[in-house]
Design an enzyme around this catalytic site. Structure first.
Site, mmCIF file in Angstrom:
data_model
loop_
_atom_site.group_PDB
_atom_site.id
_atom_site.type_symbol
_atom_site.label_atom_id
_atom_site.label_comp_id
_atom_site.label_asym_id
_atom_site.label_seq_id
_atom_site.Cartn_x
_atom_site.Cartn_y
_atom_site.Cartn_z
ATOM 1 N N GLY A 99 0.833 -1.197 0.000
ATOM 2 C CA GLY A 99 0.000 0.000 0.000
ATOM 3 C C GLY A 99 0.864 1.242 0.000
ATOM 4 O O GLY A 99 2.093 1.165 0.004
ATOM 5 N N GLY A 136 0.708 5.841 0.973
ATOM 6 C CA GLY A 136 -0.013 6.990 1.497
ATOM 7 C C GLY A 136 0.876 8.208 1.443
ATOM 8 O O GLY A 136 1.890 8.223 0.745
ATOM 9 N N GLY A 137 0.507 9.254 2.197
ATOM 10 C CA GLY A 137 1.272 10.481 2.175
ATOM 11 C C GLY A 137 2.690 10.304 2.681
ATOM 12 O O GLY A 137 3.592 11.040 2.304
ATOM 13 N N PHE A 138 2.911 9.332 3.554
ATOM 14 C CA PHE A 138 4.245 9.087 4.094
ATOM 15 C C PHE A 138 5.147 8.404 3.088
ATOM 16 O O PHE A 138 6.380 8.511 3.145
ATOM 17 C CB PHE A 138 4.153 8.205 5.345
ATOM 18 C CG PHE A 138 3.541 6.870 5.047
ATOM 19 C CD1 PHE A 138 4.315 5.809 4.605
ATOM 20 C CD2 PHE A 138 2.168 6.677 5.186
ATOM 21 C CE1 PHE A 138 3.748 4.595 4.306
ATOM 22 C CE2 PHE A 138 1.600 5.462 4.891
ATOM 23 C CZ PHE A 138 2.383 4.417 4.441
ATOM 24 N N GLY A 139 4.602 7.605 2.180
ATOM 25 C CA GLY A 139 5.388 6.794 1.269
ATOM 26 C C GLY A 139 4.702 5.467 1.015
ATOM 27 O O GLY A 139 3.472 5.413 0.921
ATOM 28 N N VAL A 177 4.437 0.937 1.578
ATOM 29 C CA VAL A 177 4.628 -0.189 2.489
ATOM 30 C C VAL A 177 4.896 -1.439 1.666
ATOM 31 O O VAL A 177 4.180 -1.709 0.687
ATOM 32 C CB VAL A 177 3.392 -0.406 3.394
ATOM 33 C CG1 VAL A 177 3.611 -1.593 4.322
ATOM 34 C CG2 VAL A 177 3.097 0.848 4.198
ATOM 35 N N ASP A 189 -6.164 8.866 15.042
ATOM 36 C CA ASP A 189 -6.501 8.456 13.675
ATOM 37 C C ASP A 189 -7.002 7.009 13.657
ATOM 38 O O ASP A 189 -6.598 6.217 12.814
ATOM 39 C CB ASP A 189 -5.288 8.613 12.763
ATOM 40 C CG ASP A 189 -5.688 8.616 11.278
ATOM 41 O OD1 ASP A 189 -6.875 8.898 10.985
ATOM 42 O OD2 ASP A 189 -4.837 8.327 10.428
#
Length: 812
Positions: free
Chosen positions: A501, A503-506, A508, A619
């Site tokens: 997956g 997201g904004g962090f990078g 996985v 969250d």
């Protein structure tokens, strides 16, 4: 024929004896038994102060008769001593009397002795008296005590009793459990004292240890960290003039009715009679958790009840059987990875000298030796001089303790315990060198990074990041640091096939370590500012959090601009992948959903109350709940979490972060967050689990949110229509309705009206708990009217104001 012709004196004497005999069947006022005055079944003896009663009794659901002692006049018959526990009488023909040889005896209907005190009593004028401490004492005409029930106990220890502590006698298994709750014959468990070194209380199962209290230090038993309060601080070790030593217990309030017992199922417990409620309350019970079970993790391992994987090897040791260890079978324990200097016959140069590593807050290992330390010696020096010595501890009230055998039954406490110094080879004590790492610290709820000196490294598991809580330097967990090349190999060079997956962090990625362990690698994007902040936050927080319902952080990789977090891999990915996929919803049957709800609740309770830090997650949502191979839930993604101080209950932020639909009204509109904002998110998530519907799927409906839809049907008494149709016919109606009710309480508009997570856990797990009625919700945490443009970045979807974001985090 009438009585007119009979002798009136003879008739009177006959009636007197007849009436006296039958009255004696129903009452026995005296507290003594004398020769020629038997106690028959139906009669009792009562202590002078009316504290205890002696007579025949039958346990619940049993017709067998036993001689016993119990508390007088209590509605619940708490039996503290049983005489003929191995030879019950089948009817009510039993008699307790003093025989011609002066011994107390229990006879059945055939005058056969089924129990006797078997004392050597020269006097024939023996008497037995029941005193107000619950002790039945047999003495002769010379007033000498020849037998007493407290020296021949059953399963109960009372204040005033003495338990002998004698090193020459060895283990004193003074108390033996009942066989079952309704059978007082000797059971599998015993309770007593091991006098070796400094004495300790032990529970045995047969010949094996089941639990031990840790060593007596003159004030407390050192292995019972919660040994506080007046009801536990009553123990004492007394030395008598004849050289005998005894453990005694004296309550702070002599009027309290207190007792200790070893239950039939192997639990030692202390009970106190509650006058106001009319029952016995349990003050403490052992073993209290899995780590209290004797040597749960095997030799040279440490058990920590607050950790998700409760067992870990001591520093310098590795699992003896790796495959079994990774599957949760820890009984094989650990073995030393590097031999000690003295075991290798290496010349004693400085670089090779053995040293010691400190383990703090420990329940010290079993089987130490006590050492007398002269004025010109030290405990450490004595240990180093003896190659057989593998650990030592210096404890106030005990002195120098050293261990020459395997370290067994070691436990880590959140508070309390003692410092254990384990002996390690010099190479195990030298910190591995690392490159470009930073020491992470936090101050209040704002994480910061501090630069550290650059060093070189080349091994796969090349070091550790030292995490320190400011103001608490005794708590410094180490986070393993992985080499970048080893992570590249583990993830097949971060291949798309391994991608789980993003997201904004990078992104996985799934990976596999050389030993076969599967991992999830969270790789920070070099362009992600938010991701860097999340990375810092997670590395500070989750490394210190260990609970079975929190995802476990295995380590990190920091090299140049590369920053990665390595987690345990969750094969069933995230909850939303099942919950909102019509083809997979049926796989989550009611029992699995209820277990997931309970697990999430317990994980949040740990964050809010039971962890060393008070954590607000901020969250909580379905995509941040990961599922292991058994579908057990693990709360993940602590990038937005915040730490609260000990007295802090609420905080304010100018940058609201989270996911719309899950945020509480006060957080979404005012930036206020607390444990109650997590409770709101939990309520939304609970309702999603019940219904199988996203909260946001109702945006275009008349209710605008799942919460409004649930309230409508709940208010119309049609709550069962809310349950996911795929499980509606097979779910527990009562549990489902209770869950919906709890969910509505959690999403109350006012934070003050929402329950705490401790209350939520109780409400979910106790059918007897009455639930308050919720109020109709009027607010939902949806989109607001403006966007924080500074938070926009490529690849990061901004969906609401003040950095309110949806991150596409798939199951890891």
């Amino acid at each position: 024929m009438g009585i007119t012709g009979r002798n009136p004196v003879g008739i009177f004497l006959f009636l007197f004896l007849f009436i006296s005999y039958f009255l004696s069947l129903f009452c026995q006022a005296a507290n003594t038994i004398t020769q020629g005055q038997p106690i028959r079944d139906g009669q009792t003896v009562i202590s002078e102060g009316q504290n205890f009663e002696l007579g025949f009794f039958s346990p619940a659901n049993s017709s067998s008769r036993y001689v016993g002692i119990w508390y007088y006049s209590l509605p619940e018959k708490a039996v503290i001593w049983v005489g003929n526990r191995e030879s019950p009488i089948s009817d009510q023909s039993g008699v307790l009397w003093i025989g011609e040889n002066g011994n107390l005896m229990v006879l059945d209907g055939n005058n056969k002795s089924v129990w006797s005190t078997n004392a050597s009593i020269p006097s024939q004028n023996a008497t037995a008296a029941l005193n107000d401490e619950g002790d039945l004492i047999l003495s002769g005409s010379d007033n000498k005590v020849y037998w007493q029930s407290s020296n021949d106990p059953t399963d109960t220890f009372l204040p005033g009793m003495r338990v002998q502590v004698n090193a020459e006698m060895g283990e004193n298994r003074a108390f033996t459990s009942w066989k079952s709750a309704n059978d007082p014959s000797p059971g599998r468990y015993s309770l007593g004292v091991d006098p070796r070194a400094s004495p300790q209380i032990v529970v045995w199962e047969g010949e094996d240890r089941r639990w031990r209290s840790g060593h007596w230090d003159g004030r407390i038993f050192s292995g019972v960290p919660n040994m506080t309060g007046n009801y536990l601080y009553g123990f004492g070790l007394s030395d008598l003039e004849n050289g005998s030593r005894y453990f005694t217990y004296t309550p702070s309030n002599a009027a309290d009715k207190l007792r200790f017992r070893i239950r039939w199922d192997g639990y030692e417990e202390q009970l106190r009679w509650q006058k106001d409620t009319g029952n016995w309350s349990v003050i403490q019970s052992q073993p209290a958790n899995q780590c209290e079970l004797y040597n749960k993790c095997g030799d040279f391992a440490v058990c920590s009840a607050s950790d998700s994987a409760i067992c870990s090897c001591m520093k310098g040791f590795v699992p003896k059987y790796t495959d079994q260890w990774n599957k949760g079978n820890w009984s094989g324990g650990c073995m030393r990875s590097t031999q000690l200097q003295c075991q290798r016959n290496v010349s004693n140069i400085a670089e090779e000298t053995d040293g010691f590593f400190d383990l703090m807050c420990m329940k010290l290992p079993d089987f130490p030796d006590l050492m007398v330390v002269d004025s010109d010696e030290t405990c450490e020096g004595m240990c180093l001089q003896n190659c057989s010595c593998i650990a030592y501890a210096e404890v106030n009230g005990i002195g120098c303790m050293i261990w020459k055998r395997d370290l067994v039954d070691v436990q880590h406490f959140a508070k309390g315990g003692n410092k254990l110094r384990i002996r390690l080879a010099h190479s195990e004590l030298v910190l591995p060198t690392v490159s470009s790492i930073s020491c992470c610290k936090y101050k209040q709820d704002k994480p910061i990074f501090e630069a550290s000196k650059s060093r070189e490294f080349s091994t796969d598991l090349s070091g550790s990041v030292d995490l320190a809580i400011e103001g608490n330097e005794t708590s410094r967990p180490e986070l393993p640091l992985f080499n970048f090349n080893s992570v590249v190999i583990a993830t097949n060079n971060f291949s798309e096939d391994n991608k789980l997956g993003e997201g904004g962090f990078g992104s996985v990625y799934k990976g596999r370590l050389p030993g076969g362990q599967e991992i999830a690698v969270k790789r920070l994007s070099r362009r992600s500012v938010q991701g860097l902040e999340e990375f810092k936050n997670e590395i500070i927080l989750i490394a210190k959090l260990q609970h079975r319902n929190l995802v476990r952080l295995l380590g990190c990789c920091i090299q140049g601009e590369e920053k990665m977090l390595l987690y345990e891999y969750m094969p069933n990915k995230s909850l939303d992948g099942f919950l909102f996929d019509s083809s997979k919803q049926a796989l989550l049957d009611w029992r699995k959903r209820f277990t997931i709800i309970e697990g999430i609740a317990r994980g949040l309770l740990y964050l809010h109350r039971d962890s060393r830090l008070r954590i607000i997650h901020r969250d909580l949502k379905a995509s941040n709940i990961l599922l292991d191979e058994d579908m057990n839930p693990k709360i993940s993604d602590f990038g937005m979490a915040r730490i609260f101080g000990g007295n802090q209950h609420e905080a304010n932020t100018n940058r609201v972060v989270g996911t719309y639909g899950y945020m509480s009204p006060e957080y979404a509109m005012e930036g206020l967050f607390s444990v109650k904002s997590d409770v709101y998110s939990f309520g939304v998530l609970l309702l999603e689990i019940i219904t199988g519907r996203r909260n946001t799927s109702f945006r275009l409906s008349e209710y605008s949110s799942l919460i409004g839809h649930v309230w409508h049907l709940w208010h119309e008494e049609k709550a069962m229509e809310l349950v996911d149709p795929s499980i509606r016919d097979t779910c527990s109606r009562d549990e489902a309705l209770r869950c919906i009710h709890v969910g509505m309480l959690c999403v109350q508009d006012s934070a003050a009206q929402r329950p705490t997570m401790s209350s939520v856990v109780i409400m979910l797990e106790s059918e007897a708990t009455a639930l308050p009625l919720p109020r109709q919700p009027t607010f939902t945490s949806m989109r607001s009217s403006f966007v924080d443009t500074e938070s926009c970045m490529e690849g990061h979807e901004i969906v609401s104001s003040n950095d309110v974001t949806v991150t596409m985090v798939f199951g890891r």
